[in-house]
Motif scaffolding. Structure first.
Motif, PDB file in Angstrom:
ATOM      1  N   PHE A 199       0.848  -1.185   0.000  1.00 60.95           N
ATOM      2  CA  PHE A 199       0.000   0.000   0.000  1.00 60.95           C
ATOM      3  C   PHE A 199       0.884   1.234   0.000  1.00 60.95           C
ATOM      4  O   PHE A 199       1.943   1.256   0.647  1.00 60.95           O
ATOM      5  CB  PHE A 199      -0.899   0.020   1.254  1.00 60.95           C
ATOM      6  N   SER A 200       0.426   2.253  -0.668  1.00 61.36           N
ATOM      7  CA  SER A 200       1.169   3.503  -0.669  1.00 61.36           C
ATOM      8  C   SER A 200       0.167   4.630  -0.501  1.00 61.36           C
ATOM      9  O   SER A 200      -0.807   4.690  -1.258  1.00 61.36           O
ATOM     10  CB  SER A 200       1.942   3.656  -1.967  1.00 61.36           C
ATOM     11  N   PRO A 201       0.297   5.485   0.438  1.00 64.84           N
ATOM     12  CA  PRO A 201       1.334   5.508   1.473  1.00 64.84           C
ATOM     13  C   PRO A 201       1.151   4.346   2.438  1.00 64.84           C
ATOM     14  O   PRO A 201       0.095   3.729   2.501  1.00 64.84           O
ATOM     15  CB  PRO A 201       1.114   6.852   2.162  1.00 64.84           C
ATOM     16  N   ALA A 202       2.193   4.128   3.216  1.00 62.65           N
ATOM     17  CA  ALA A 202       2.168   3.031   4.195  1.00 62.65           C
ATOM     18  C   ALA A 202       1.042   3.261   5.184  1.00 62.65           C
ATOM     19  O   ALA A 202       0.677   4.382   5.466  1.00 62.65           O
ATOM     20  CB  ALA A 202       3.517   2.944   4.906  1.00 62.65           C
TER      21      ALA A 202
END
Length: 161
Positions: free
Chosen positions: A153-156
């Motif tokens: 996933f981005s952002p974490a």
């Protein structure tokens, strides 16, 4: 007198009109090739069919190939041109790369004339008439669903405090 002549002409027209109640008929049917290989690319089978109709003319011709598991691939012809009473049509059926391997067959041929008379010619009727129906497909079947190898996933994700 004018009215009498009009009635007489209408009577002549209605008496001389014919009803089209008969569907088209297959006169000949072949397809080529009878073996295809879809390992590296899609393949096209050309079905050549001669169809006749007694009055209004051919409007639609469909051919359906069926796989061992019931998948279908078809070829079709359609027109609104009247009075095509005897014609030879080439229907192209495209089999996708990796189509199911095995013995496919013509499941049915659908015919319709301009007066909407319809007939389905199924496998048994086609073979009884001496028409070929069997198509051999060489392929590598892709029967496995995709597998997720990784997921990010981005952002974490944020950790709540």
């Amino acid at each position: 007198m004018k009215r009498l002549i009009t009635l007489f002409l209408l009577l002549i027209i209605s008496v001389s009109a014919q009803d089209d109640t008969t569907p088209p008929i297959i006169q000949s049917l072949t397809f080529s090739p009878d073996t295809i290989n879809t390992v590296n690319s899609s393949q096209t089978v050309a079905t050549t069919i001669r169809v006749t109709d007694d009055l209004s003319g051919i409007q639609r011709v469909f051919v359906y190939f069926e796989s061992p598991s019931g998948q279908t691939v078809n070829g079709l012809f359609t027109t609104n041109t009247l009075l095509i009473n005897d014609t030879t049509i080439v229907l192209n059926s495209t089999f996708a790369q990796f189509s199911e391997a095995g013995d496919w067959y013509i499941d049915r041929v659908y015919l319709m004339d301009q007066a909407s008379n319809i007939v389905y010619n199924y496998t048994s009727a086609l073979t009884d008439s001496g028409f070929p129906t069997d198509l051999h497909v060489i392929s590598v079947s892709d029967e496995s669903p995709p597998i997720i190898q990784s997921l990010t996933f981005s952002p974490a994700p944020i950790n709540p405090v």
